[in-house]
Write a protein that holds these residues in place. Structure first.
Motif, short mmCIF file in Angstrom:
data_model
loop_
_atom_site.label_atom_id
_atom_site.label_comp_id
_atom_site.label_asym_id
_atom_site.label_seq_id
_atom_site.Cartn_x
_atom_site.Cartn_y
_atom_site.Cartn_z
N LEU A 74 -6.89 3.18 -3.62
CA LEU A 74 -8.36 3.13 -3.65
C LEU A 74 -8.97 4.34 -2.96
CD1 LEU A 74 -9.01 -0.66 -2.93
CD2 LEU A 74 -9.38 0.56 -5.06
N SER A 102 0.81 -1.22 0.00
CA SER A 102 0.00 0.00 0.00
C SER A 102 0.85 1.27 0.00
CB SER A 102 -0.96 -0.02 1.20
OG SER A 102 -1.78 1.13 1.20
N LEU A 114 -15.79 2.43 4.20
CA LEU A 114 -14.62 1.55 4.30
C LEU A 114 -14.26 1.28 5.76
CD1 LEU A 114 -12.32 2.85 1.42
CD2 LEU A 114 -13.44 0.62 1.57
N LEU A 147 -20.45 -2.04 0.69
CA LEU A 147 -19.73 -2.12 -0.58
C LEU A 147 -20.61 -1.63 -1.73
CD1 LEU A 147 -17.91 -5.55 -0.14
CD2 LEU A 147 -16.80 -3.32 -0.38
N PHE A 160 -16.49 -2.95 -7.04
CA PHE A 160 -17.08 -2.95 -5.71
C PHE A 160 -18.41 -3.70 -5.68
CE2 PHE A 160 -14.14 0.57 -4.65
CZ PHE A 160 -13.74 0.15 -3.41
N LEU A 214 -8.36 -4.42 -0.84
CA LEU A 214 -8.42 -3.17 -0.08
C LEU A 214 -7.14 -2.93 0.71
CD1 LEU A 214 -12.10 -3.32 1.27
CD2 LEU A 214 -11.23 -2.07 -0.71
N TYR A 268 -16.71 -1.16 6.88
CA TYR A 268 -16.32 -2.43 6.25
C TYR A 268 -15.26 -3.13 7.10
CZ TYR A 268 -13.99 -5.60 2.94
OH TYR A 268 -13.41 -6.70 2.36
N GLY A 316 -13.00 -9.11 -0.79
CA GLY A 316 -12.13 -8.03 -1.27
C GLY A 316 -11.12 -7.52 -0.27
N TYR A 348 -4.00 -2.28 -1.80
CA TYR A 348 -4.07 -1.06 -2.61
C TYR A 348 -4.82 0.06 -1.88
CZ TYR A 348 -3.10 -4.58 -6.21
OH TYR A 348 -2.55 -5.62 -6.93
N MET A 349 -4.73 0.08 -0.54
CA MET A 349 -5.54 1.00 0.26
C MET A 349 -5.35 2.46 -0.14
SD MET A 349 -7.78 1.16 2.69
CE MET A 349 -7.64 -0.36 3.63
N THR A 360 -5.32 5.75 5.15
CA THR A 360 -4.81 4.39 5.34
C THR A 360 -4.46 4.15 6.80
OG1 THR A 360 -3.93 4.39 3.09
CG2 THR A 360 -3.03 2.77 4.62
N THR A 393 -6.92 -10.41 -6.50
CA THR A 393 -5.93 -9.34 -6.46
C THR A 393 -5.25 -9.15 -7.81
OG1 THR A 393 -4.29 -10.92 -5.60
CG2 THR A 393 -5.41 -9.52 -4.00
#
Length: 442
Positions: free
Chosen positions: A252, A7, A332, A304, A395, A245, A335, A241, A248-249, A266, A379
């Motif tokens: 995204l 990330s 998020l 999501l 998503f 997440l 989530y 996911g 690649y936080m 992050t 991924t």
């Protein structure tokens, strides 16, 4: 920490202080992210054959070999091939841990605190993610990678203090040593652990009259049902996911239109994960596995879906949604809370408690293998879906997978809270304790 490394590092690889001679392409970055998950497939292939002979303790200690090698490769990397090799090594190490640590915890825990102790596994995974997220924005590539390497050096000295499981010692005929370990684990006397030790000896005598075979996994209806449940939930863990997440936080958070810097967002996400992980051990044995699974998977489906609609309005229709820029970050965060409470820890808790001793290691390896396989597919191709059909579509696919998990948890998932291994087997086979389990015709 090696899982969260991508990330903060991927932006560094595109910058002027990158160790690479030129910035990686989007496809190359996808491989950097997904090769750790592909390497995770090696973990069960190593642990399952060795677990019966080497023991749980030495496999957990040995997982540091590919882990440390990965940090060393990342530190000296000057090309993508070396980075790829480092990611595979990290994946192998984490795959070994994911295959063995839940089994280790299940074999040292008591029935009443097995779920709580298993949930601590996820807590310390999230501590590692937070370390990567917190160090990355305030350091360069070598600082973050060096920090991970230094922590890896402490792994062997600290894991030397963990004992072998009493079950494995009884399996190897070391009953006296198993009794001493049980006394330490329970904090009690030799007389107090005598009943538990006798139960272990009875289980070993019953389950290991012959060498375990892969056909044991479908020898009873209960085993088939347990394997189907645990494989599905292990794959759901990835198809929700979470690795996308986490890997690649920063990227995204920038793409879904939040009005907070990606690095700050992050770090917030990492803190939320750790705090929630501290709550999970307190509730998992009170609320039960089934309730946690269906409520959290339903919540993931809802939030999501909301993120997908936000991204659709922002990226596709170009509608000004700046006044609602807090929505994706809030979704998020929720989530992460829901995932950490249910969808994340419950599959590994069930792996540790749904299988009889004879098939536990083999079944755990298969579940771990399928988990990593699902994670690699998602991924690796997440960015392809995003670039071809929009991030909102990606998503919504995640939301659909969580929706299937909700339906599965409501209709097919049994409750195992507070039950002994024998009671769980009786429930799966729908048999009375006095009746033997009949094999399925094959």
């Amino acid at each position: 920490m090696s899982m969260g490394w991508t990330s903060p590092v991927l932006p560094e690889l595109r910058g002027p202080h990158s160790p690479l001679p030129q910035p990686p392409t989007s496809q190359q970055e996808s491989w950097v992210g997904s090769l750790l998950v592909l390497g995770g497939l090696l973990g069960p292939l190593i642990t399952v054959p060795l677990s019966r002979h080497v023991g749980r303790r030495y496999i957990i200690m040995g997982s540091n070999i590919p882990l440390l090698l990965g940090w060393l490769l990342a530190l000296v990397a000057t090309n993508l091939e070396t980075l790829y090799a480092a990611r595979v090594m990290w994946g192998c190490a984490t795959g070994m841990m994911f295959a063995m640590v839940p089994i280790y915890i299940g074999e040292i825990a008591e029935d009443q605190n097995r779920g709580a102790l298993s949930a601590l596994f996820l807590l310390f995974i999230n501590v590692g993610f937070l370390l990567a997220y917190a160090i990355g924005p305030f350091s360069d590539y070598w600082g973050l990678t060096g920090a991970g390497g230094v922590l890896s050096l402490f792994y062997i000295p600290f894991t030397c203090f963990i004992p072998e499981t009493p079950f494995f010692l009884v399996l190897k005929g070391k009953t006296e040593e198993a009794s001493k370990i049980l006394q330490k684990l329970r904090g009690t006397t030799e007389e107090s652990v005598k009943e538990e030790l006798e139960a272990l000896k009875t289980m070993v005598a019953r389950e290991f009259k012959e060498e375990p075979r892969i056909s044991d996994l479908w020898a009873t209806r209960g085993n088939v049902k347990a394997l189907g449940i645990c494989v599905f939930l292990a794959m759901l863990l990835q198809l929700s996911g979470i690795d996308v997440l986490l890997f690649y936080m920063e990227e995204l958070l920038g793409k879904v239109g939040t009005n907070i810097t990606a690095s700050d967002g992050t770090i917030i996400m990492g803190v939320v994960q750790v705090v929630t992980s501290c709550v999970t051990p307190l509730v998992v044995d009170r609320l039960g596995r089934k309730l946690l699974m269906w409520t959290t998977s339903l919540g993931l489906t809802i939030f999501l879906t909301i993120i997908g609609f936000y991204a659709l309005l922002d990226n596709y229709y170009k509608i000004d949604v700046s006044h609602f820029a807090f929505i994706p970050l809030l979704c998020l965060i929720i989530y992460m809370v829901l995932f950490t409470l249910g969808v994340g820890p419950v599959p590994w808790i069930l792996v540790a408690e749904m299988f009889p001793a004879r098939t536990k290691c083999l079944a755990g390896g298969i579940c771990s293998f399928m988990c990593w396989l699902a994670g690699f597919v998602w991924t690796r191709f997440f960015r392809d879906v995003e670039s071809s059909y929009g991030i909102y579509t990606a998503f919504w696919i995640l939301a659909a997978c969580c929706g299937v998990g909700f339906l599965f948890s409501v209709t097919l998932l049994p409750e195992t809270k507070g039950k002994t291994f024998d009671e769980i087997q009786d429930m799966l086979n729908k048999k009375d304790k006095s009746k033997e389990v009949e094999p399925v015709a094959v």
